[in-house]
Design a protein around this motif. Sequence first.
Motif, PDB file in Angstrom:
ATOM      1  N   GLY A 455     -42.022  34.533 -36.381  1.00 17.41           N
ATOM      2  CA  GLY A 455     -40.951  35.388 -35.872  1.00 17.41           C
ATOM      3  C   GLY A 455     -39.882  34.663 -35.089  1.00 17.41           C
ATOM      4  N   VAL A 456     -39.726  33.348 -35.314  1.00 19.43           N
ATOM      5  CA  VAL A 456     -38.687  32.590 -34.604  1.00 19.43           C
ATOM      6  C   VAL A 456     -37.307  33.111 -35.014  1.00 19.43           C
ATOM      7  CG1 VAL A 456     -37.631  30.319 -34.274  1.00 19.43           C
ATOM      8  CG2 VAL A 456     -40.115  30.538 -34.426  1.00 19.43           C
ATOM      9  N   GLN A 457     -36.482  33.449 -34.035  1.00 21.41           N
ATOM     10  CA  GLN A 457     -35.157  33.989 -34.292  1.00 21.41           C
ATOM     11  C   GLN A 457     -34.072  32.970 -33.940  1.00 21.41           C
ATOM     12  OE1 GLN A 457     -34.678  37.021 -35.823  1.00 21.41           O
ATOM     13  NE2 GLN A 457     -36.916  36.970 -35.983  1.00 21.41           N
ATOM     14  N   TYR A 458     -32.920  33.177 -34.507  1.00 22.52           N
ATOM     15  CA  TYR A 458     -31.754  32.338 -34.224  1.00 22.52           C
ATOM     16  C   TYR A 458     -31.371  32.513 -32.752  1.00 22.52           C
ATOM     17  CZ  TYR A 458     -26.811  30.908 -34.436  1.00 22.52           C
ATOM     18  OH  TYR A 458     -25.603  30.317 -34.210  1.00 22.52           O
ATOM     19  N   GLN A 459     -31.200  31.405 -32.039  1.00 24.41           N
ATOM     20  CA  GLN A 459     -30.942  31.478 -30.594  1.00 24.41           C
ATOM     21  C   GLN A 459     -29.514  31.889 -30.261  1.00 24.41           C
ATOM     22  OE1 GLN A 459     -31.632  27.529 -29.048  1.00 24.41           O
ATOM     23  NE2 GLN A 459     -29.637  26.763 -29.712  1.00 24.41           N
ATOM     24  N   GLY A 460     -28.657  31.897 -31.262  1.00 24.93           N
ATOM     25  CA  GLY A 460     -27.261  32.271 -31.013  1.00 24.93           C
ATOM     26  C   GLY A 460     -26.448  31.078 -30.538  1.00 24.93           C
ATOM     27  N   ASP A 461     -25.130  31.200 -30.592  1.00 26.02           N
ATOM     28  CA  ASP A 461     -24.247  30.086 -30.225  1.00 26.02           C
ATOM     29  C   ASP A 461     -22.932  30.658 -29.708  1.00 26.02           C
ATOM     30  OD1 ASP A 461     -23.003  27.694 -29.913  1.00 26.02           O
ATOM     31  OD2 ASP A 461     -22.944  27.162 -32.046  1.00 26.02           O
ATOM     32  N   SER A 462     -22.653  30.434 -28.433  1.00 30.67           N
ATOM     33  CA  SER A 462     -21.420  30.961 -27.839  1.00 30.67           C
ATOM     34  C   SER A 462     -20.223  30.022 -28.077  1.00 30.67           C
ATOM     35  CB  SER A 462     -21.624  31.165 -26.334  1.00 30.67           C
ATOM     36  OG  SER A 462     -21.974  29.931 -25.707  1.00 30.67           O
ATOM     37  N   ARG A 463     -20.501  28.822 -28.519  1.00 31.61           N
ATOM     38  CA  ARG A 463     -19.406  27.877 -28.739  1.00 31.61           C
ATOM     39  C   ARG A 463     -18.714  28.146 -30.067  1.00 31.61           C
ATOM     40  NH1 ARG A 463     -21.706  21.878 -27.037  1.00 31.61           N
ATOM     41  NH2 ARG A 463     -22.542  22.436 -24.989  1.00 31.61           N
ATOM     42  N   PRO A 464     -17.503  27.618 -30.253  1.00 32.54           N
ATOM     43  CA  PRO A 464     -16.839  27.730 -31.554  1.00 32.54           C
ATOM     44  C   PRO A 464     -17.644  26.974 -32.626  1.00 32.54           C
ATOM     45  CG  PRO A 464     -15.303  27.027 -29.842  1.00 32.54           C
ATOM     46  CD  PRO A 464     -16.666  26.953 -29.246  1.00 32.54           C
ATOM     47  N   VAL A 465     -17.359  27.277 -33.873  1.00 28.88           N
ATOM     48  CA  VAL A 465     -18.051  26.606 -34.981  1.00 28.88           C
ATOM     49  C   VAL A 465     -17.825  25.105 -34.919  1.00 28.88           C
ATOM     50  CG1 VAL A 465     -18.155  26.379 -37.491  1.00 28.88           C
ATOM     51  CG2 VAL A 465     -17.952  28.652 -36.451  1.00 28.88           C
ATOM     52  N   ARG A 466     -16.582  24.693 -34.625  1.00 30.32           N
ATOM     53  CA  ARG A 466     -16.241  23.277 -34.528  1.00 30.32           C
ATOM     54  C   ARG A 466     -15.757  23.004 -33.096  1.00 30.32           C
ATOM     55  NH1 ARG A 466     -18.266  24.063 -38.758  1.00 30.32           N
ATOM     56  NH2 ARG A 466     -17.551  23.509 -40.864  1.00 30.32           N
ATOM     57  N   TRP A 467     -16.578  22.344 -32.312  1.00 27.80           N
ATOM     58  CA  TRP A 467     -16.176  22.055 -30.937  1.00 27.80           C
ATOM     59  C   TRP A 467     -16.313  20.571 -30.585  1.00 27.80           C
ATOM     60  CZ3 TRP A 467     -20.050  19.659 -28.363  1.00 27.80           C
ATOM     61  CH2 TRP A 467     -21.375  19.931 -28.750  1.00 27.80           C
ATOM     62  N   ALA A 468     -17.054  19.802 -31.361  1.00 29.86           N
ATOM     63  CA  ALA A 468     -17.283  18.392 -31.029  1.00 29.86           C
ATOM     64  C   ALA A 468     -15.969  17.609 -31.075  1.00 29.86           C
ATOM     65  CB  ALA A 468     -18.291  17.786 -31.993  1.00 29.86           C
ATOM     66  N   ASN A 469     -15.720  16.817 -30.061  1.00 30.53           N
ATOM     67  CA  ASN A 469     -14.481  16.046 -29.970  1.00 30.53           C
ATOM     68  C   ASN A 469     -14.790  14.642 -29.419  1.00 30.53           C
ATOM     69  OD1 ASN A 469     -11.717  15.588 -30.183  1.00 30.53           O
ATOM     70  ND2 ASN A 469     -11.313  16.269 -28.081  1.00 30.53           N
ATOM     71  N   GLY A 470     -15.857  14.039 -29.953  1.00 29.77           N
ATOM     72  CA  GLY A 470     -16.258  12.718 -29.480  1.00 29.77           C
ATOM     73  C   GLY A 470     -15.458  11.607 -30.139  1.00 29.77           C
ATOM     74  N   ASP A 471     -15.676  10.406 -29.652  1.00 33.06           N
ATOM     75  CA  ASP A 471     -14.992   9.231 -30.204  1.00 33.06           C
ATOM     76  C   ASP A 471     -15.619   8.881 -31.556  1.00 33.06           C
ATOM     77  OD1 ASP A 471     -13.152   6.819 -29.761  1.00 33.06           O
ATOM     78  OD2 ASP A 471     -15.099   5.892 -30.230  1.00 33.06           O
ATOM     79  N   ILE A 472     -14.816   8.907 -32.604  1.00 32.73           N
ATOM     80  CA  ILE A 472     -15.335   8.730 -33.961  1.00 32.73           C
ATOM     81  C   ILE A 472     -15.880   7.319 -34.169  1.00 32.73           C
ATOM     82  CG2 ILE A 472     -14.666   8.648 -36.393  1.00 32.73           C
ATOM     83  CD1 ILE A 472     -12.782  10.994 -35.810  1.00 32.73           C
ATOM     84  N   GLN A 473     -15.190   6.298 -33.640  1.00 34.18           N
ATOM     85  CA  GLN A 473     -15.662   4.925 -33.827  1.00 34.18           C
ATOM     86  C   GLN A 473     -16.996   4.707 -33.116  1.00 34.18           C
ATOM     87  OE1 GLN A 473     -14.422   2.714 -35.970  1.00 34.18           O
ATOM     88  NE2 GLN A 473     -13.018   4.377 -36.528  1.00 34.18           N
ATOM     89  N   THR A 474     -17.131   5.285 -31.918  1.00 27.79           N
ATOM     90  CA  THR A 474     -18.415   5.208 -31.216  1.00 27.79           C
ATOM     91  C   THR A 474     -19.496   5.914 -32.026  1.00 27.79           C
ATOM     92  OG1 THR A 474     -17.312   5.145 -29.065  1.00 27.79           O
ATOM     93  CG2 THR A 474     -19.635   5.797 -29.093  1.00 27.79           C
ATOM     94  N   GLY A 475     -19.150   7.087 -32.570  1.00 32.13           N
ATOM     95  CA  GLY A 475     -20.096   7.839 -33.390  1.00 32.13           C
ATOM     96  C   GLY A 475     -20.517   7.068 -34.629  1.00 32.13           C
ATOM     97  N   LYS A 476     -19.557   6.360 -35.247  1.00 36.68           N
ATOM     98  CA  LYS A 476     -19.868   5.557 -36.429  1.00 36.68           C
ATOM     99  C   LYS A 476     -20.857   4.445 -36.085  1.00 36.68           C
ATOM    100  CE  LYS A 476     -17.563   2.946 -40.113  1.00 36.68           C
ATOM    101  NZ  LYS A 476     -16.248   2.510 -40.649  1.00 36.68           N
ATOM    102  N   ARG A 477     -20.614   3.784 -34.956  1.00 41.98           N
ATOM    103  CA  ARG A 477     -21.496   2.699 -34.533  1.00 41.98           C
ATOM    104  C   ARG A 477     -22.898   3.230 -34.218  1.00 41.98           C
ATOM    105  NH1 ARG A 477     -22.892   1.411 -29.598  1.00 41.98           N
ATOM    106  NH2 ARG A 477     -21.178   2.618 -28.660  1.00 41.98           N
ATOM    107  N   LEU A 478     -22.962   4.337 -33.501  1.00 37.24           N
ATOM    108  CA  LEU A 478     -24.258   4.907 -33.141  1.00 37.24           C
ATOM    109  C   LEU A 478     -25.004   5.437 -34.375  1.00 37.24           C
ATOM    110  CD1 LEU A 478     -23.196   6.806 -29.898  1.00 37.24           C
ATOM    111  CD2 LEU A 478     -24.738   4.831 -30.018  1.00 37.24           C
ATOM    112  N   TYR A 479     -24.258   6.014 -35.320  1.00 33.24           N
ATOM    113  CA  TYR A 479     -24.881   6.491 -36.565  1.00 33.24           C
ATOM    114  C   TYR A 479     -25.532   5.329 -37.302  1.00 33.24           C
ATOM    115  CZ  TYR A 479     -25.504   8.444 -41.218  1.00 33.24           C
ATOM    116  OH  TYR A 479     -26.057   8.851 -42.421  1.00 33.24           O
ATOM    117  N   ARG A 480     -24.796   4.215 -37.402  1.00 32.50           N
ATOM    118  CA  ARG A 480     -25.318   3.071 -38.153  1.00 32.50           C
ATOM    119  C   ARG A 480     -26.516   2.423 -37.461  1.00 32.50           C
ATOM    120  NH1 ARG A 480     -19.992   0.061 -40.808  1.00 32.50           N
ATOM    121  NH2 ARG A 480     -19.621   1.713 -42.355  1.00 32.50           N
TER     122      ARG A 480
END
Length: 558
Positions: A455-480
């Motif tokens: 019976g696990v239910q969706y916890q809901g999300d008050s944020r917009p669908v797209r809210w992430a605004n991080g540094d893309i180059q940092t994200g690329k390095r961390l992803y790799r």
Amino acid sequence: MKANKHLLLWSSIGTLLILMWAAFHENYLQDWRRVQRNIRINLPQDQAKAFSIQLRQVVAPDVKVTDRCVSCHVGMAPGETGIEGNALYGRHADVVHDSNTLGCTTCHAGQGRATTTDAAHGNVPHWPRPLIPKEYAYAGCGSCHTHLDVPHYTRFTHGRVLFEQNDCLACHKLDGRGGTLRPGGAGGQEGPDLSRAGARRHDKDWYPKHLASHNAATVGPWQSAFGQIPEKDLSAIEEYLKSRVGAPGLMEGKAMFHSLGCRGCHKVSGVGGNDGPDLTFVGQRDPALTPFQHVPPPHNLTNWFKEHFRNPSKVVPGSLMPALGLSEEQINLLTLYMFSLRRGNYPEAQWPKDRIEAERFDQREFSTDGPTLYGTYCAACHGPSGEGMRYAGMSPFPSVGNPDFLRLASDEFITGTIKGGRPGRRMPAWGDQEGGLRAEEITRVVQHLRRMSGGVQYQGDSRPVRWANGDIQTGKRLYRSNCILCHGENGEGKEGPALNNPNLLRLATDTYLFETTRVGRRNTNMNGFGEGSTVLQALSDKEIEAIVSFIRTWEEKK
């Protein structure tokens, strides 16, 4: 001149001997003649006198069949006398249909006009429709019938257990069991035989009537062998009774097929997936066109089916079908069902009601409750309980019953995933392809996933669908440095799912991606980066946001 006379003499004698042997063989040694002589010897004297040794046949013009099988199985011919109690030479087993109006090969296959045993059974070169093996004789029902609303196997077995636990066999026979006398005279077939309850549309008000008889009784089987049955148990018993159509084992095999996720890859009668071959007519597979190189003797279809279920890629090199680790009981049931997947080319006027409902009115052959739909389409890849599956040589399939997933995935997200699939992956678009799931069926699957997880239910999300605004180059390095091993350099998926997938990127919110990375998925290889471990560095919320922002660049490129 003398040599020519000798040639003519000896050739004439040889020809005469051949003709005499042919006449002797035809009139004394033919299989059917030997069988009929044996029958006549074993008949009572008065019946033996009236018994003539002759070729017999059944003509069924409605289904365009002429069969001579009754030349050996004489007791099954119309108006004939056979040996009572003999399965081969006696009367035909009690079935719903009159075998004399349908012929023999309509249900059993084989070569009906042949007059030798091997030829009649189809065990000869180039005959494409051999006799259905005796142990799977009820598979012949599939020549005409398309049984509907078959439940999930666990539901099916639950109904059978409840039927027995509630002592229904005290008064009713079912598939040859029950209805026997008990001490004190209890039992003994007071009630009707229920072996064909599903085909005959049994009385839906049986329970109130039974309960009234129980309440009125003070002694006897009504008082001792019947009692109140909870509502939830009644529905399971009803479902089981609906599956009793006079073909023991066949519905069990079909229920098994619909519980292992087989339609996720295979179509049957236009319903199912496209990864594997269409199985609609697999029961009519031609042995001459079947490769037996990797199948142990004897080389027949029974062994081919069974060995294929044990080790698909061994029997069919290059097959994408995984070895499911099936028990011999499961393999036997599935083999029975495979033999039933056949169709006789009979006039539509001769079709039974269930086949008309399936082929003309799109009625489902399986129940459309959530558990059965999930078992039919999803279980092979995602596991019977949504735990995810791993097969040799294949990427792991996601754990869709994982509570960490269901807590972050909205119903719209899961519905969109089922409907649109994952382009480029094994997950098809079940809502958009022919033979897939209907809208209301997808809703039931989603509901089942939540019930299955506790019976696990969706916890809901008050944020917009797209809210992430991080540094893309940092994200690329961390992803790799943290993600590439499981998800691939370009998000194409390896040990973990493909992140660079248009349908996932369209449906997933930034919160879904962020929280999945931060918390992880319990009991999977996806560990949470929010806290880290002895082998995993901890990432800050800002760093995880940067990874999400980098993943979003793939969406922009698409």
